[in-house]
Scaffold this active site. Structure first.
Site, PDB file in Angstrom:
ATOM      1  N   LYS A 103     -14.281  22.980  11.622  1.00  0.00           N
ATOM      2  CA  LYS A 103     -14.545  24.196  10.833  1.00  0.00           C
ATOM      3  C   LYS A 103     -16.014  24.535  11.068  1.00  0.00           C
ATOM      4  O   LYS A 103     -16.892  24.298  10.236  1.00  0.00           O
ATOM      5  CB  LYS A 103     -14.212  23.965   9.356  1.00  0.00           C
ATOM      6  CG  LYS A 103     -14.138  25.261   8.563  1.00  0.00           C
ATOM      7  CD  LYS A 103     -13.470  25.027   7.229  1.00  0.00           C
ATOM      8  CE  LYS A 103     -13.806  26.137   6.243  1.00  0.00           C
ATOM      9  NZ  LYS A 103     -13.402  27.479   6.668  1.00  0.00           N
TER      10      LYS A 103
HETATM   11  N1  PMP Z   1      -8.254  29.329   9.195  1.00  0.00           N
HETATM   12  C1  PMP Z   1      -9.531  29.705   9.046  1.00  0.00           C
HETATM   13  C2  PMP Z   1     -10.224  30.345  10.192  1.00  0.00           C
HETATM   14  C3  PMP Z   1     -10.200  29.481   7.836  1.00  0.00           C
HETATM   15  O1  PMP Z   1     -11.471  29.863   7.686  1.00  0.00           O
HETATM   16  C4  PMP Z   1      -9.510  28.892   6.763  1.00  0.00           C
HETATM   17  C5  PMP Z   1     -10.207  28.664   5.457  1.00  0.00           C
HETATM   18  N2  PMP Z   1     -10.873  27.424   5.455  1.00  0.00           N
HETATM   19  C6  PMP Z   1      -8.168  28.516   6.963  1.00  0.00           C
HETATM   20  C7  PMP Z   1      -7.570  28.755   8.189  1.00  0.00           C
HETATM   21  C8  PMP Z   1      -7.388  27.869   5.868  1.00  0.00           C
HETATM   22  O2  PMP Z   1      -7.850  26.556   5.663  1.00  0.00           O
HETATM   23  P1  PMP Z   1      -7.750  25.838   4.246  1.00  0.00           P
HETATM   24  O3  PMP Z   1      -6.377  26.053   3.761  1.00  0.00           O
HETATM   25  O4  PMP Z   1      -8.038  24.414   4.569  1.00  0.00           O
HETATM   26  O5  PMP Z   1      -8.775  26.457   3.364  1.00  0.00           O
END
Ligand code: PMP
Length: 295
Positions: A159
């Site tokens: 991330k």
């Molecule tokens: N894809 C992207 C690009 C994101 O920024 C997020 C948010 N973190 C997600 C998917 C969803 O991830 P999560 O459910 O872990 O928040």
């Protein structure tokens, strides 16, 4: 009146091991992360004073940093504790939290050698990610002008802040064209995800979601898969091509910020806000708020 700028608020931010007054949580302009995108972050929500899946988020932060070649000097447990301290210090119960880790200003140049890892954790009250009135009818997504990169061209499972460059450009393009967000295909042209949330589709009572082989396998995504399977719903993770969007009845996005958000359209394809979407949104809301879904 303009919204309060994020650098000019009351409260406390955890920075490199201690709570500092909000306005003093600063970095220098010659910070490696600012120049070379050597930064990773988390987005998580607290409900009733409890951060949902906190350990998963802290573990992912570690993993994201490792993928970018650096190690955080705080353990997952220490990060968990710090997150809870931030909530307490700011007297927050329902909040969005942003842990962010980056290479500092100890050295400048593409080489990361000699930079130190830093970590900050902030939290603030944040309502729904998408306008609830629009979400009730299903948000409108533009097909993004940018595509999710191949795993051999970017660290796609981190991330990492750098991956949001094309997300920001896509979101800006969508908003300028009157859409709520952008939906991104991947480098092959397959259906991928929105700029900050994963995607699910409903057809004939089954749930379909693209295999996360070049984008984030979201924590909310995995939670929704579990919740759906607990209800006996078939969940299929697979390659989805855009032409197939025509045949789906419902679509929704999932994310820690977006939670479960119904989608009304992606480009030329339209969806209804149906029972499966509403049910899973409710199950998710029950779960994060400490109620047992399906009870
Ligand atoms: N894809 C992207 C690009 C994101 O920024 C997020 C948010 N973190 C997600 C998917 C969803 O991830 P999560 O459910 O872990 O928040």
């Amino acid at each position: 009146m303009a919204a309060t700028s994020f650098d000019d608020r009351d409260g406390w931010i955890w920075l490199d091991g201690k709570l500092v007054p909000w306005r003093e949580a600063e970095v220098h302009v010659l910070t490696h992360a600012l120049h070379y995108a050597s930064s990773v972050f988390e987005g998580q929500r607290a409900y009733g004073g409890v951060v949902f899946k906190l350990t998963e988020h802290s573990e992912r932060l570690h993993k994201s940093a490792n993928i970018l070649g650096f190690e955080l000097p705080w353990s997952v447990d220490e990060i968990n504790t710090a997150c809870n301290e931030v909530l307490k210090a700011n007297e927050l119960s329902d909040a969005y939290m942003r842990p962010v880790a980056w290479r500092g200003s100890e050295k400048m140049g593409v080489s990361p050698d000699g930079t130190k890892p830093h970590l900050a954790i902030a939290a603030w009250p944040w309502g729904k990610y998408f306008d609830p009135a629009k979400a009730a009818k299903g948000i409108r997504l533009e097909i993004a002008p940018w595509r999710r990169p191949a795993p051999y061209t970017a660290p796609v499972h981190s991330k990492a802040a750098g991956l949001y460059m094309i997300a920001t450009l896509s979101r800006q393009h969508a908003e300028q064209n009157g859409y709520d967000d952008a939906f991104m295909l991947d480098w092959r042209g397959q259906v991928a995800e929105a700029t900050g949330a994963n995607a699910f589709f409903v057809r004939d009572g089954s749930l379909h979601t693209p295999t996360p082989d070049c984008f984030l396998d979201g924590i909310t995504r995995r939670t929704i898969i579990d919740l759906a399977r607990k209800r006996g719903v078939e969940v299929v993770e697979r390659t989805i091509w855009p032409e197939e969007l025509e045949s789906f009845e419902q679509m929704f996005l999932t994310g820690s910020a977006a939670e479960v958000t119904p989608v009304g359209s992606v480009g030329p394809w339209n969806f209804e806000v149906g029972d499966m979407t509403r049910q899973l949104a409710k199950d998710y809301d029950d779960l994060v708020n400490g109620r047992i879904p399906n009870a």
